[in-house]
Design an enzyme around this catalytic site. Structure first.
Site, short mmCIF file in Angstrom:
data_model
loop_
_atom_site.label_atom_id
_atom_site.label_comp_id
_atom_site.label_asym_id
_atom_site.label_seq_id
_atom_site.Cartn_x
_atom_site.Cartn_y
_atom_site.Cartn_z
N LYS A 1 0.84 -1.21 0.00
CA LYS A 1 0.00 0.00 0.00
C LYS A 1 0.87 1.26 0.00
O LYS A 1 0.63 2.18 -0.78
CB LYS A 1 -0.93 0.01 1.23
CG LYS A 1 -1.84 -1.19 1.36
CD LYS A 1 -2.72 -1.11 2.60
CE LYS A 1 -1.97 -1.06 3.90
NZ LYS A 1 -1.18 -2.28 4.23
N ARG B 1 -8.70 1.22 9.77
CA ARG B 1 -8.33 -0.18 9.99
C ARG B 1 -9.35 -0.90 10.87
O ARG B 1 -9.14 -2.08 11.19
CB ARG B 1 -6.98 -0.24 10.68
CG ARG B 1 -5.82 -0.47 9.71
CD ARG B 1 -4.52 -0.29 10.48
NE ARG B 1 -3.48 -1.11 10.02
CZ ARG B 1 -2.32 -0.63 9.51
NH1 ARG B 1 -2.14 0.64 9.35
NH2 ARG B 1 -1.38 -1.46 9.17
N ARG C 1 12.18 -2.47 10.35
CA ARG C 1 11.24 -1.92 11.33
C ARG C 1 11.11 -2.90 12.48
O ARG C 1 11.00 -4.09 12.25
CB ARG C 1 9.86 -1.75 10.66
CG ARG C 1 9.62 -0.35 10.15
CD ARG C 1 8.39 -0.27 9.30
NE ARG C 1 7.18 -0.75 9.95
CZ ARG C 1 5.96 -0.67 9.43
NH1 ARG C 1 5.81 -0.11 8.24
NH2 ARG C 1 4.91 -1.14 10.07
N ARG D 1 0.45 -8.90 13.95
CA ARG D 1 -0.18 -7.89 13.08
C ARG D 1 -1.12 -8.54 12.09
O ARG D 1 -2.18 -8.00 11.78
CB ARG D 1 0.91 -7.07 12.37
CG ARG D 1 1.60 -6.11 13.33
CD ARG D 1 2.91 -5.61 12.79
NE ARG D 1 2.74 -4.83 11.59
CZ ARG D 1 3.66 -4.71 10.63
NH1 ARG D 1 4.80 -5.33 10.74
NH2 ARG D 1 3.41 -3.98 9.58
N ARG E 1 11.66 -6.14 4.12
CA ARG E 1 11.48 -4.68 4.10
C ARG E 1 12.56 -3.97 4.93
O ARG E 1 12.89 -4.40 6.03
CB ARG E 1 10.09 -4.33 4.66
CG ARG E 1 9.88 -2.82 4.77
CD ARG E 1 8.44 -2.42 4.80
NE ARG E 1 7.71 -2.90 5.97
CZ ARG E 1 6.41 -2.73 6.15
NH1 ARG E 1 5.69 -2.11 5.24
NH2 ARG E 1 5.82 -3.21 7.24
P1 ADP Z 1 2.38 -1.82 3.24
O1 ADP Z 1 2.42 -0.31 3.20
O2 ADP Z 1 1.12 -2.37 2.65
O3 ADP Z 1 2.70 -2.41 4.59
P2 ADP Z 1 4.88 -1.62 1.70
O4 ADP Z 1 4.55 -0.70 0.56
O5 ADP Z 1 5.72 -1.09 2.80
O6 ADP Z 1 3.52 -2.33 2.26
O7 ADP Z 1 5.58 -2.91 1.05
C1 ADP Z 1 6.06 -3.99 1.89
C2 ADP Z 1 7.41 -4.47 1.35
O8 ADP Z 1 7.18 -5.11 0.09
C3 ADP Z 1 8.43 -3.35 1.08
O9 ADP Z 1 9.72 -3.83 1.39
C4 ADP Z 1 8.27 -3.06 -0.41
O10 ADP Z 1 9.49 -2.61 -0.99
C5 ADP Z 1 7.89 -4.44 -0.95
N1 ADP Z 1 6.97 -4.39 -2.10
C6 ADP Z 1 6.03 -3.45 -2.38
N2 ADP Z 1 5.37 -3.76 -3.52
C7 ADP Z 1 5.88 -4.94 -3.95
C8 ADP Z 1 5.63 -5.80 -5.06
N3 ADP Z 1 4.67 -5.51 -5.98
N4 ADP Z 1 6.34 -6.93 -5.19
C9 ADP Z 1 7.30 -7.24 -4.26
N5 ADP Z 1 7.61 -6.49 -3.21
C10 ADP Z 1 6.91 -5.34 -3.03
P1 AMP Z 2 1.81 0.44 9.10
O1 AMP Z 2 2.99 1.33 8.88
O2 AMP Z 2 0.62 0.81 8.27
O3 AMP Z 2 2.18 -1.03 8.97
O4 AMP Z 2 1.35 0.66 10.63
C1 AMP Z 2 2.25 0.39 11.69
C2 AMP Z 2 1.50 0.35 13.02
O5 AMP Z 2 0.90 1.63 13.29
C3 AMP Z 2 0.35 -0.64 13.12
O6 AMP Z 2 0.78 -1.97 13.41
C4 AMP Z 2 -0.47 -0.02 14.26
O7 AMP Z 2 0.14 -0.27 15.52
C5 AMP Z 2 -0.34 1.47 13.98
N1 AMP Z 2 -1.42 1.93 13.07
C6 AMP Z 2 -1.29 2.33 11.77
N2 AMP Z 2 -2.48 2.67 11.25
C7 AMP Z 2 -3.40 2.47 12.23
C8 AMP Z 2 -4.81 2.62 12.32
N3 AMP Z 2 -5.56 3.05 11.28
N4 AMP Z 2 -5.42 2.30 13.49
C9 AMP Z 2 -4.71 1.88 14.54
N5 AMP Z 2 -3.38 1.70 14.53
C10 AMP Z 2 -2.72 2.00 13.39
#
Ligand code: ADP
Ligand code: AMP
Length: 213
Positions: free
Chosen positions: A10, A85, A157, A168, A124
């Site tokens: 995302k 969420r 992270r 999660r 990641r």
């Molecule tokens: P989210 O925001 O949904 O948690 P991220 O955008 O941070 O996901 O992506 C999670 C991991 O997967 C990151 O390390 C990113 O570089 C990688 N990633 C994102 N899109 C793709 C894809 N289409 N194929 C493979 N890896 C991806």
């Molecule tokens: P993300 O970067 O989207 O993976 O979010 C990291 C963490 O932030 C999550 O595991 C939650 O602890 C918190 N968080 C992010 N978005 C929300 C939300 N909409 N509601 C509650 N907690 C959130």
């Protein structure tokens, strides 16, 4: 609005979409991580939930997002990533939008199988300087451990450690997945996105599902 499990891509797609549409992206996880770094009252409240892979309380994130969306920067439009969420958050957002006679253009659900999510999350890395996102398997930086954009160091992270990731995903199934049904009955029905494949290919599909190509 981009919805989906952790690691679905995302944030990666939200950045591109926001850049091309010339609107800001509000990524709740990024906003909360910044609040933790700045040691603000919101950060101090959110920290323990984030470390445990739990959701931060609804009222806290609702206050944060409505504050952000009320800023002049959000007036031309925005991309939402990682919010809402829970059903309570979705209801809060719907009420806020309705009061302002605004509507979401699209709610997109990123579909990725769990084994691929686990692989993406384990690979990641994020920049401690600017928050840019990399992946050791498929989006590595030019120089190992160094951000291409700002030269900052890249780290895993804390909540991407395996045990926290499992929690999660459990929290996602329990609290966020019900939104898939909730949005089906809303004014802005859900659009499914097959989010497996190259980042560029997923982006092309995203533009198609939001009606921009
Ligand atoms: P989210 O925001 O949904 O948690 P991220 O955008 O941070 O996901 O992506 C999670 C991991 O997967 C990151 O390390 C990113 O570089 C990688 N990633 C994102 N899109 C793709 C894809 N289409 N194929 C493979 N890896 C991806
Ligand atoms: P993300 O970067 O989207 O993976 O979010 C990291 C963490 O932030 C999550 O595991 C939650 O602890 C918190 N968080 C992010 N978005 C929300 C939300 N909409 N509601 C509650 N907690 C959130």
């Amino acid at each position: 609005m981009l919805l989906g499990p952790p690691g679905a891509g995302k944030g990666t797609q939200a950045e591109r979409l926001a850049q091309d549409a010339d609107v800001p992206v509000y990524a709740m996880g990024d906003i909360l991580r910044q609040a933790v770094r700045d040691d603000t009252p919101v950060g101090r409240e959110a920290r323990r939930f984030m470390e445990a892979g739990e959701l931060v309380p609804d009222q806290v994130v609702l206050d944060v997002i409505t504050d952000a969306l009320s800023s002049p920067a959000a007036a031309p439009g925005f991309v939402l990533d990682g919010f809402p969420r829970t059903v309570v958050q979705a209801e809060g957002l719907a009420g806020w939008l309705e009061e302002r006679q605004l509507e979401l253009d699209a709610v997109v659900y990123f579909e990725v199988p769990e084994d691929e999510l686990l692989r993406r999350l384990s690979g990641r890395r994020i920049c401690t300087g600017c928050g840019a996102v990399y992946n050791v398997y498929n989006r590595p930086p030019a120089e190992d451990g160094v951000c291409d954009l700002c030269g900052g160091s890249l780290v895993t992270r804390e909540d991407d450690e395996e045990e926290t990731v499992r929690n999660r995903l459990r929290v996602y199934h329990q609290s966020t997945e019900p939104l898939l049904v909730w949005y089906e009955g809303s004014a802005t029905p859900l659009r499914q996105l097959d989010a497996v494949g190259e980042v560029d290919e997923v982006y092309r599909r995203l533009l198609r599902v939001v009606g921009c190509s």
